[in-house]
Design an enzyme around this catalytic site. Structure first.
Site, PDB file in Angstrom:
ATOM      1  N   TYR A  92      -1.910  -1.148   9.906  1.00  0.00           N
ATOM      2  CA  TYR A  92      -2.061  -2.084   8.846  1.00  0.00           C
ATOM      3  C   TYR A  92      -0.700  -1.000   7.919  1.00  0.00           C
ATOM      4  CZ  TYR A  92      -3.997  -1.058   4.323  1.00  0.00           C
ATOM      5  OH  TYR A  92      -4.413  -1.550   2.848  1.00  0.00           O
TER       6      TYR A  92
ATOM      7  N   SER B 282       1.524  -1.273   0.323  1.00  0.00           N
ATOM      8  CA  SER B 282       0.397  -0.318   0.194  1.00  0.00           C
ATOM      9  C   SER B 282       1.112   0.518   0.036  1.00  0.00           C
ATOM     10  CB  SER B 282      -0.721  -0.035   1.303  1.00  0.00           C
ATOM     11  OG  SER B 282      -0.880   1.295   1.434  1.00  0.00           O
TER      12      SER B 282
HETATM   13  P1  NAD Z   1     -11.340  -5.926   0.059  1.00  0.00           P
HETATM   14  O1  NAD Z   1     -12.240  -5.541   1.428  1.00  0.00           O
HETATM   15  O2  NAD Z   1     -12.839  -6.165  -1.068  1.00  0.00           O
HETATM   16  O3  NAD Z   1     -10.712  -7.300  -0.135  1.00  0.00           O
HETATM   17  C1  NAD Z   1      -9.871  -7.551   1.073  1.00  0.00           C
HETATM   18  C2  NAD Z   1     -10.439  -9.104   1.218  1.00  0.00           C
HETATM   19  O4  NAD Z   1      -9.941  -9.760   2.311  1.00  0.00           O
HETATM   20  C3  NAD Z   1     -11.750  -9.414   1.387  1.00  0.00           C
HETATM   21  O5  NAD Z   1     -12.077  -9.365   0.551  1.00  0.00           O
HETATM   22  C4  NAD Z   1     -11.265 -10.777   2.482  1.00  0.00           C
HETATM   23  O6  NAD Z   1     -11.755 -12.040   1.628  1.00  0.00           O
HETATM   24  C5  NAD Z   1      -9.755 -11.234   2.533  1.00  0.00           C
HETATM   25  N1  NAD Z   1      -9.744 -10.929   4.260  1.00  0.00           N
HETATM   26  C6  NAD Z   1      -9.999 -10.242   5.116  1.00  0.00           C
HETATM   27  N2  NAD Z   1      -9.297 -11.213   6.159  1.00  0.00           N
HETATM   28  C7  NAD Z   1      -9.363 -11.912   6.064  1.00  0.00           C
HETATM   29  C8  NAD Z   1      -8.559 -13.327   6.807  1.00  0.00           C
HETATM   30  N3  NAD Z   1      -9.013 -13.174   8.492  1.00  0.00           N
HETATM   31  N4  NAD Z   1      -9.812 -14.487   6.131  1.00  0.00           N
HETATM   32  C9  NAD Z   1      -9.453 -14.480   4.361  1.00  0.00           C
HETATM   33  N5  NAD Z   1      -9.281 -13.227   4.361  1.00  0.00           N
HETATM   34  C10 NAD Z   1      -9.254 -12.656   4.629  1.00  0.00           C
HETATM   35  O7  NAD Z   1     -10.302  -4.759   0.069  1.00  0.00           O
HETATM   36  P2  NAD Z   1      -9.710  -4.199  -1.079  1.00  0.00           P
HETATM   37  O8  NAD Z   1      -9.780  -3.277  -1.023  1.00  0.00           O
HETATM   38  O9  NAD Z   1      -9.717  -4.987  -2.531  1.00  0.00           O
HETATM   39  O10 NAD Z   1      -8.189  -4.872  -0.417  1.00  0.00           O
HETATM   40  C11 NAD Z   1      -7.453  -5.806  -0.934  1.00  0.00           C
HETATM   41  C12 NAD Z   1      -5.989  -6.072  -0.764  1.00  0.00           C
HETATM   42  O11 NAD Z   1      -5.261  -4.489  -1.121  1.00  0.00           O
HETATM   43  C13 NAD Z   1      -5.996  -5.489   1.149  1.00  0.00           C
HETATM   44  O12 NAD Z   1      -4.763  -5.918   1.444  1.00  0.00           O
HETATM   45  C14 NAD Z   1      -5.660  -4.456   1.169  1.00  0.00           C
HETATM   46  O13 NAD Z   1      -4.606  -4.035   2.008  1.00  0.00           O
HETATM   47  C15 NAD Z   1      -5.389  -3.491  -0.184  1.00  0.00           C
HETATM   48  N6  NAD Z   1      -5.386  -1.938  -0.209  1.00  0.00           N
HETATM   49  C16 NAD Z   1      -6.335  -1.684  -0.693  1.00  0.00           C
HETATM   50  C17 NAD Z   1      -6.322  -0.722  -0.714  1.00  0.00           C
HETATM   51  C18 NAD Z   1      -7.819   0.569  -1.086  1.00  0.00           C
HETATM   52  O14 NAD Z   1      -7.654   1.580  -0.932  1.00  0.00           O
HETATM   53  N7  NAD Z   1      -8.818  -0.037  -0.912  1.00  0.00           N
HETATM   54  C19 NAD Z   1      -5.285   0.643  -0.710  1.00  0.00           C
HETATM   55  C20 NAD Z   1      -3.697   0.112  -0.696  1.00  0.00           C
HETATM   56  C21 NAD Z   1      -3.829  -1.745   0.076  1.00  0.00           C
END
Ligand code: NAD
Ligand code: MG
Length: 345
Positions: free
Chosen positions: A249, A236
Protein backbone atom coordinates in the site's frame (compact mmCIF):
# COMPACT_ATOMS: atom_id res chain seq x y z
CA UNK A 1 -10.96 -10.30 34.23
CA UNK A 2 -9.59 -7.75 36.70
CA UNK A 3 -11.65 -4.87 38.10
CA UNK A 4 -9.53 -2.52 36.07
CA UNK A 5 -10.50 -4.23 32.88
CA UNK A 6 -14.16 -4.28 33.84
CA UNK A 7 -14.08 -0.54 34.51
CA UNK A 8 -12.32 0.06 31.23
CA UNK A 9 -14.73 -2.12 29.26
CA UNK A 10 -17.81 -0.63 30.80
CA UNK A 11 -16.51 2.92 30.20
CA UNK A 12 -15.83 1.93 26.63
CA UNK A 13 -19.34 0.57 26.14
CA UNK A 14 -20.70 3.89 27.43
CA UNK A 15 -18.55 5.82 24.96
CA UNK A 16 -19.92 3.81 22.05
CA UNK A 17 -23.48 4.13 23.32
CA UNK A 18 -23.15 7.92 23.44
CA UNK A 19 -21.44 8.08 20.07
CA UNK A 20 -23.91 5.64 18.51
CA UNK A 21 -26.94 7.53 19.84
CA UNK A 22 -25.54 10.78 18.48
CA UNK A 23 -25.05 9.17 15.08
CA UNK A 24 -28.56 7.76 14.97
CA UNK A 25 -29.96 11.17 15.87
CA UNK A 26 -28.03 12.64 12.94
CA UNK A 27 -25.82 14.60 15.30
CA UNK A 28 -22.15 14.70 14.30
CA UNK A 29 -19.99 12.49 16.42
CA UNK A 30 -18.01 14.65 18.70
CA UNK A 31 -16.51 13.80 22.03
CA UNK A 32 -15.33 16.92 23.79
CA UNK A 33 -12.87 14.64 25.47
CA UNK A 34 -12.86 11.05 26.52
CA UNK A 35 -14.26 11.75 29.95
CA UNK A 36 -17.09 13.91 28.65
CA UNK A 37 -18.05 11.26 26.10
CA UNK A 38 -18.07 8.56 28.73
CA UNK A 39 -19.97 10.45 31.38
CA UNK A 40 -22.51 12.52 29.49
CA UNK A 41 -25.57 11.09 27.79
CA UNK A 42 -26.21 14.44 26.08
CA UNK A 43 -25.23 14.58 22.42
CA UNK A 44 -21.96 16.48 22.31
CA UNK A 45 -21.74 19.61 20.19
CA UNK A 46 -20.98 19.02 16.51
CA UNK A 47 -18.18 19.98 14.22
CA UNK A 48 -18.98 23.58 13.42
CA UNK A 49 -18.62 23.13 9.66
CA UNK A 50 -16.13 25.98 9.65
CA UNK A 51 -18.41 28.68 11.02
CA UNK A 52 -19.06 27.76 14.64
CA UNK A 53 -17.39 28.91 17.82
CA UNK A 54 -13.65 28.40 18.29
CA UNK A 55 -12.80 24.82 19.22
CA UNK A 56 -9.58 23.17 20.25
CA UNK A 57 -9.03 20.57 17.46
CA UNK A 58 -8.00 17.97 20.06
CA UNK A 59 -11.43 18.28 21.59
CA UNK A 60 -13.41 17.64 18.40
CA UNK A 61 -14.78 14.19 17.58
CA UNK A 62 -13.99 10.82 19.06
CA UNK A 63 -10.77 9.44 20.50
CA UNK A 64 -9.67 5.86 21.12
CA UNK A 65 -10.41 3.38 22.51
CA UNK A 66 -12.52 2.10 19.64
CA UNK A 67 -14.42 -1.13 19.55
CA UNK A 68 -12.92 -4.06 17.63
CA UNK A 69 -15.32 -4.36 14.69
CA UNK A 70 -14.07 -6.50 11.84
CA UNK A 71 -16.04 -6.19 8.62
CA UNK A 72 -15.59 -8.20 5.44
CA UNK A 73 -13.87 -6.21 2.69
CA UNK A 74 -14.73 -3.66 1.31
CA UNK A 75 -16.63 -2.62 4.46
CA UNK A 76 -19.61 -0.32 4.91
CA UNK A 77 -19.58 3.10 6.57
CA UNK A 78 -23.13 2.40 7.77
CA UNK A 79 -21.89 -0.48 9.95
CA UNK A 80 -19.07 1.38 11.67
CA UNK A 81 -19.23 2.14 15.39
CA UNK A 82 -19.31 5.07 15.71
CA UNK A 83 -20.38 6.02 12.20
CA UNK A 84 -17.87 8.38 10.58
CA UNK A 85 -18.85 12.00 10.08
CA UNK A 86 -18.80 12.72 6.34
CA UNK A 87 -20.31 16.16 6.85
CA UNK A 88 -23.86 14.92 6.36
CA UNK A 89 -25.27 17.40 8.86
CA UNK A 90 -22.49 19.99 8.89
CA UNK A 91 -20.95 20.81 5.50
CA UNK A 92 -22.17 24.16 4.22
CA UNK A 93 -21.57 25.10 0.59
CA UNK A 94 -21.14 28.53 -0.90
CA UNK A 95 -21.20 27.98 -4.67
CA UNK A 96 -17.48 27.32 -5.00
CA UNK A 97 -18.03 24.58 -7.61
CA UNK A 98 -21.20 25.86 -9.22
CA UNK A 99 -21.99 24.04 -12.45
CA UNK A 100 -19.00 21.69 -12.25
CA UNK A 101 -19.19 18.02 -13.22
CA UNK A 102 -17.23 15.66 -10.99
CA UNK A 103 -16.37 11.96 -11.07
CA UNK A 104 -15.29 10.58 -7.68
CA UNK A 105 -14.06 7.01 -7.33
CA UNK A 106 -14.69 5.48 -3.90
CA UNK A 107 -17.47 8.07 -3.49
CA UNK A 108 -19.71 5.78 -1.45
CA UNK A 109 -17.85 6.06 1.87
CA UNK A 110 -15.01 7.70 3.74
CA UNK A 111 -13.03 10.51 2.16
CA UNK A 112 -14.81 10.05 -1.17
CA UNK A 113 -18.26 10.35 0.40
CA UNK A 114 -17.29 13.48 2.30
CA UNK A 115 -16.01 14.91 -1.00
CA UNK A 116 -19.20 13.97 -2.85
CA UNK A 117 -21.37 15.68 -0.21
CA UNK A 118 -19.20 18.80 -0.19
CA UNK A 119 -19.01 19.03 -3.99
CA UNK A 120 -22.79 18.75 -4.35
CA UNK A 121 -23.33 21.43 -1.70
CA UNK A 122 -20.83 23.63 -3.55
CA UNK A 123 -22.97 23.28 -6.68
CA UNK A 124 -21.39 20.41 -8.65
CA UNK A 125 -23.14 17.46 -10.28
CA UNK A 126 -21.56 14.27 -9.02
CA UNK A 127 -20.92 10.76 -10.40
CA UNK A 128 -19.49 8.19 -8.03
CA UNK A 129 -17.87 4.82 -8.58
CA UNK A 130 -17.89 2.08 -5.95
CA UNK A 131 -18.09 -1.69 -5.71
CA UNK A 132 -21.47 -3.44 -6.10
CA UNK A 133 -21.18 -4.70 -2.48
CA UNK A 134 -21.30 -1.04 -1.36
CA UNK A 135 -24.65 -0.26 -2.98
CA UNK A 136 -26.33 0.64 0.34
CA UNK A 137 -23.63 3.19 1.22
CA UNK A 138 -23.78 4.60 -2.32
CA UNK A 139 -27.55 5.02 -2.08
CA UNK A 140 -27.14 7.21 1.01
CA UNK A 141 -24.71 9.41 -0.92
CA UNK A 142 -27.16 9.61 -3.83
CA UNK A 143 -29.89 10.88 -1.52
CA UNK A 144 -27.60 13.53 -0.04
CA UNK A 145 -26.42 14.76 -3.46
CA UNK A 146 -30.00 15.00 -4.68
CA UNK A 147 -31.08 16.77 -1.48
CA UNK A 148 -28.45 19.38 -2.37
CA UNK A 149 -30.33 19.86 -5.66
CA UNK A 150 -27.61 18.35 -7.83
CA UNK A 151 -27.54 15.52 -10.36
CA UNK A 152 -26.29 12.17 -9.06
CA UNK A 153 -24.93 9.35 -11.22
CA UNK A 154 -24.13 5.93 -9.71
CA UNK A 155 -21.54 3.90 -11.62
CA UNK A 156 -20.68 0.69 -9.72
CA UNK A 157 -17.87 -1.55 -10.93
CA UNK A 158 -14.37 -2.85 -10.29
CA UNK A 159 -11.56 -0.51 -11.33
CA UNK A 160 -9.00 -3.32 -11.40
CA UNK A 161 -10.00 -3.80 -15.05
CA UNK A 162 -8.83 -1.43 -17.78
CA UNK A 163 -11.97 -1.93 -19.86
CA UNK A 164 -14.16 -0.90 -16.92
CA UNK A 165 -12.03 2.18 -16.18
CA UNK A 166 -12.45 3.39 -19.76
CA UNK A 167 -16.20 2.74 -19.64
CA UNK A 168 -16.52 4.45 -16.24
CA UNK A 169 -14.99 7.74 -17.36
CA UNK A 170 -16.95 7.78 -20.60
CA UNK A 171 -20.25 7.04 -18.85
CA UNK A 172 -19.58 9.70 -16.21
CA UNK A 173 -18.92 12.32 -18.89
CA UNK A 174 -21.92 11.21 -20.98
CA UNK A 175 -24.34 11.22 -18.05
CA UNK A 176 -23.06 14.43 -16.47
CA UNK A 177 -22.82 16.20 -19.82
CA UNK A 178 -19.05 16.73 -19.45
CA UNK A 179 -16.25 16.23 -16.97
CA UNK A 180 -14.13 18.93 -15.31
CA UNK A 181 -13.24 17.37 -11.94
CA UNK A 182 -11.76 13.91 -11.49
CA UNK A 183 -11.13 12.72 -7.93
CA UNK A 184 -9.52 9.35 -7.34
CA UNK A 185 -10.36 8.19 -3.83
CA UNK A 186 -10.74 4.45 -4.40
CA UNK A 187 -8.00 2.52 -2.67
CA UNK A 188 -7.02 -0.89 -1.37
CA UNK A 189 -5.17 -1.35 1.93
CA UNK A 190 -4.67 -4.75 3.52
CA UNK A 191 -2.36 -5.19 6.50
CA UNK A 192 0.18 -8.00 6.83
CA UNK A 193 2.74 -7.93 9.61
CA UNK A 194 5.19 -10.11 7.71
CA UNK A 195 6.31 -9.64 4.12
CA UNK A 196 6.40 -13.43 3.88
CA UNK A 197 2.60 -13.47 4.26
CA UNK A 198 2.04 -10.98 1.45
CA UNK A 199 1.14 -13.06 -1.60
CA UNK A 200 1.68 -12.11 -5.22
CA UNK A 201 -2.11 -12.05 -5.62
CA UNK A 202 -2.50 -9.51 -2.81
CA UNK A 203 0.38 -7.40 -4.06
CA UNK A 204 -1.18 -7.41 -7.52
CA UNK A 205 -4.62 -6.52 -6.08
CA UNK A 206 -3.19 -3.46 -4.31
CA UNK A 207 -1.19 -2.28 -7.32
CA UNK A 208 -4.08 -2.81 -9.74
CA UNK A 209 -6.49 -0.83 -7.53
CA UNK A 210 -4.19 1.98 -6.45
CA UNK A 211 -1.83 2.48 -9.40
CA UNK A 212 -2.98 0.78 -12.61
CA UNK A 213 -6.53 2.06 -12.21
CA UNK A 214 -5.29 5.60 -11.64
CA UNK A 215 -3.22 5.35 -14.84
CA UNK A 216 -6.15 3.94 -16.83
CA UNK A 217 -8.66 6.44 -15.42
CA UNK A 218 -6.49 9.48 -16.06
CA UNK A 219 -5.76 8.30 -19.63
CA UNK A 220 -9.49 8.11 -20.24
CA UNK A 221 -10.21 11.44 -18.51
CA UNK A 222 -7.51 13.72 -20.00
CA UNK A 223 -9.00 13.98 -23.51
CA UNK A 224 -12.42 14.83 -22.06
CA UNK A 225 -11.38 17.53 -19.60
CA UNK A 226 -11.36 21.15 -20.79
CA UNK A 227 -8.83 23.79 -19.67
CA UNK A 228 -9.61 24.84 -16.09
CA UNK A 229 -10.35 21.27 -15.04
CA UNK A 230 -8.80 19.70 -11.97
CA UNK A 231 -7.74 16.26 -10.83
CA UNK A 232 -7.25 15.32 -7.17
CA UNK A 233 -5.56 12.06 -6.22
CA UNK A 234 -5.38 10.40 -2.81
CA UNK A 235 -1.90 9.60 -1.57
CA UNK A 236 -1.12 9.07 2.12
CA UNK A 237 1.29 9.95 4.87
CA UNK A 238 2.48 6.36 4.28
CA UNK A 239 4.04 7.59 1.04
CA UNK A 240 6.68 9.31 3.18
CA UNK A 241 6.69 7.36 6.43
CA UNK A 242 5.46 3.84 5.68
CA UNK A 243 3.89 1.74 8.41
CA UNK A 244 5.66 -1.62 8.52
CA UNK A 245 2.46 -3.65 8.02
CA UNK A 246 1.29 -2.08 4.75
CA UNK A 247 4.34 -2.23 2.51
CA UNK A 248 2.55 -2.71 -0.81
CA UNK A 249 0.00 0.00 0.00
CA UNK A 250 2.70 2.48 1.02
CA UNK A 251 4.60 1.87 -2.24
CA UNK A 252 1.48 2.71 -4.22
CA UNK A 253 0.81 5.85 -2.20
CA UNK A 254 4.37 7.06 -2.89
CA UNK A 255 3.73 6.27 -6.55
CA UNK A 256 0.49 8.27 -6.53
CA UNK A 257 2.23 11.34 -5.06
CA UNK A 258 4.95 11.09 -7.68
CA UNK A 259 2.46 10.52 -10.50
CA UNK A 260 0.49 13.61 -9.43
CA UNK A 261 3.61 15.78 -9.49
CA UNK A 262 4.78 14.54 -12.90
CA UNK A 263 1.36 14.50 -14.53
CA UNK A 264 0.73 18.04 -13.28
CA UNK A 265 3.72 19.29 -15.29
CA UNK A 266 2.68 17.30 -18.33
CA UNK A 267 -0.89 18.62 -18.28
CA UNK A 268 -0.06 22.32 -17.92
CA UNK A 269 -0.28 22.82 -21.73
CA UNK A 270 -3.82 21.44 -21.52
CA UNK A 271 -4.78 23.77 -18.66
CA UNK A 272 -5.56 20.86 -16.33
CA UNK A 273 -4.30 21.03 -12.75
CA UNK A 274 -3.33 17.91 -10.80
CA UNK A 275 -2.80 17.76 -7.04
CA UNK A 276 -2.92 15.10 -4.34
CA UNK A 277 -3.84 14.88 -0.69
CA UNK A 278 -1.76 12.92 1.81
CA UNK A 279 -4.03 12.08 4.75
CA UNK A 280 -3.04 10.68 8.11
CA UNK A 281 -5.32 8.25 9.97
CA UNK A 282 -9.00 8.80 9.10
CA UNK A 283 -11.90 6.87 10.58
CA UNK A 284 -13.22 4.97 7.54
CA UNK A 285 -14.42 1.54 6.42
CA UNK A 286 -11.06 0.76 4.84
CA UNK A 287 -9.48 0.55 8.30
CA UNK A 288 -11.96 -1.96 9.76
CA UNK A 289 -12.23 -4.22 6.69
CA UNK A 290 -8.64 -5.50 6.61
CA UNK A 291 -6.73 -2.22 6.40
CA UNK A 292 -5.59 -2.55 10.01
CA UNK A 293 -5.40 -5.26 12.63
CA UNK A 294 -8.20 -5.00 15.20
CA UNK A 295 -5.56 -4.22 17.84
CA UNK A 296 -4.63 -1.14 15.80
CA UNK A 297 -8.28 -0.22 15.22
CA UNK A 298 -8.85 -0.15 18.99
CA UNK A 299 -6.15 2.51 19.40
CA UNK A 300 -6.69 4.16 16.02
CA UNK A 301 -5.40 7.74 15.83
CA UNK A 302 -3.37 7.58 19.05
CA UNK A 303 -0.02 7.91 17.32
CA UNK A 304 -0.50 11.34 15.68
CA UNK A 305 0.33 14.49 17.68
CA UNK A 306 -3.33 15.57 17.77
CA UNK A 307 -4.09 12.27 19.46
CA UNK A 308 -7.19 11.21 17.55
CA UNK A 309 -8.23 10.02 14.07
CA UNK A 310 -9.55 12.47 11.52
CA UNK A 311 -13.16 12.33 10.41
CA UNK A 312 -13.83 12.47 6.64
CA UNK A 313 -15.64 15.81 7.10
CA UNK A 314 -12.31 17.30 8.17
CA UNK A 315 -10.67 16.69 4.78
CA UNK A 316 -13.54 17.57 2.43
CA UNK A 317 -12.69 21.31 2.38
CA UNK A 318 -9.23 20.46 1.01
CA UNK A 319 -10.75 18.41 -1.83
CA UNK A 320 -13.05 21.37 -2.53
CA UNK A 321 -10.21 23.86 -2.63
CA UNK A 322 -8.08 21.70 -4.94
CA UNK A 323 -10.97 21.31 -7.39
CA UNK A 324 -11.98 24.97 -7.29
CA UNK A 325 -10.54 27.78 -9.42
CA UNK A 326 -9.60 29.39 -6.11
CA UNK A 327 -6.49 27.17 -6.15
CA UNK A 328 -5.59 28.10 -9.76
CA UNK A 329 -1.90 28.62 -8.85
CA UNK A 330 -1.64 25.18 -7.21
CA UNK A 331 -0.67 22.23 -9.36
CA UNK A 332 1.75 19.37 -8.74
CA UNK A 333 1.32 19.72 -4.98
CA UNK A 334 0.81 17.08 -2.32
CA UNK A 335 -1.14 18.48 0.60
CA UNK A 336 -0.75 16.87 4.03
CA UNK A 337 -3.74 16.52 6.35
CA UNK A 338 -2.10 14.70 9.17
CA UNK A 339 -2.78 16.04 12.63
CA UNK A 340 0.66 17.46 13.36
CA UNK A 341 2.98 15.22 11.36
CA UNK A 342 4.34 17.35 8.54
CA UNK A 343 5.32 16.14 5.11
CA UNK A 344 9.04 16.16 4.24
CA UNK A 345 10.11 19.50 2.78
P1 NAD B 1 -13.18 3.73 2.19
O1 NAD B 1 -13.15 2.26 2.35
O2 NAD B 1 -14.36 4.43 2.72
O3 NAD B 1 -13.00 4.11 0.67
C1 NAD B 1 -12.23 3.35 -0.21
C2 NAD B 1 -13.09 3.02 -1.42
O4 NAD B 1 -12.29 2.37 -2.39
C3 NAD B 1 -14.22 2.04 -1.14
O5 NAD B 1 -15.38 2.70 -0.70
C4 NAD B 1 -14.41 1.37 -2.48
O6 NAD B 1 -15.54 1.89 -3.15
C5 NAD B 1 -13.18 1.74 -3.28
N1 NAD B 1 -12.55 0.57 -3.89
C6 NAD B 1 -11.65 -0.27 -3.34
N2 NAD B 1 -11.33 -1.22 -4.24
C7 NAD B 1 -12.04 -0.96 -5.37
C8 NAD B 1 -12.12 -1.59 -6.64
N3 NAD B 1 -11.39 -2.67 -6.94
N4 NAD B 1 -12.97 -1.05 -7.56
C9 NAD B 1 -13.70 0.05 -7.27
N5 NAD B 1 -13.65 0.69 -6.09
C10 NAD B 1 -12.82 0.18 -5.15
O7 NAD B 1 -11.84 4.26 2.88
P2 NAD B 1 -11.11 5.68 2.82
O8 NAD B 1 -10.17 5.65 3.94
O9 NAD B 1 -12.07 6.77 2.68
O10 NAD B 1 -10.24 5.57 1.50
C11 NAD B 1 -10.25 6.57 0.50
C12 NAD B 1 -8.83 6.82 0.04
O11 NAD B 1 -8.13 7.46 1.09
C13 NAD B 1 -8.03 5.56 -0.29
O12 NAD B 1 -7.29 5.80 -1.47
C14 NAD B 1 -7.12 5.42 0.90
O13 NAD B 1 -5.93 4.75 0.55
C15 NAD B 1 -6.87 6.86 1.21
N6 NAD B 1 -6.34 7.11 2.55
C16 NAD B 1 -7.07 6.78 3.64
C17 NAD B 1 -6.55 7.00 4.90
C18 NAD B 1 -7.30 6.62 6.14
O14 NAD B 1 -6.72 6.66 7.21
N7 NAD B 1 -8.56 6.27 6.06
C19 NAD B 1 -5.29 7.59 5.04
C20 NAD B 1 -4.57 7.94 3.90
C21 NAD B 1 -5.12 7.69 2.65
MG1 MG C 1 -16.89 2.06 0.65
Amino acid sequence: MSDDNETHDSARRTLFKVAGAAAVAGVPLVAGNRAAAQNSAAAPEGHPGGAGPLKDPRELYVHSPFQAQPQPWPGLASKMIPRPDHGETTYRGSGRLAGRKALITGGDSGLGRATAIAYAREGADVAINYLPAEESDAREVGELVQQAGRKFVALPGDIRHESFCKKLVKQAADKLGGLDIFVNCAGRQHAYDDVLELTTEDFDWTLKTNLYALFWLTKAAVPLMPPGSAMVFTSSTNAYNPSPNILDYSMTKAGIADYAKGLAKQLIPRGIRVNAVAPGPFWTALQVSGGQSMANVEKFGDSVPLGRPGQPAEIAPVFVMLASTESSYMTGQVVGINAGNGLPG
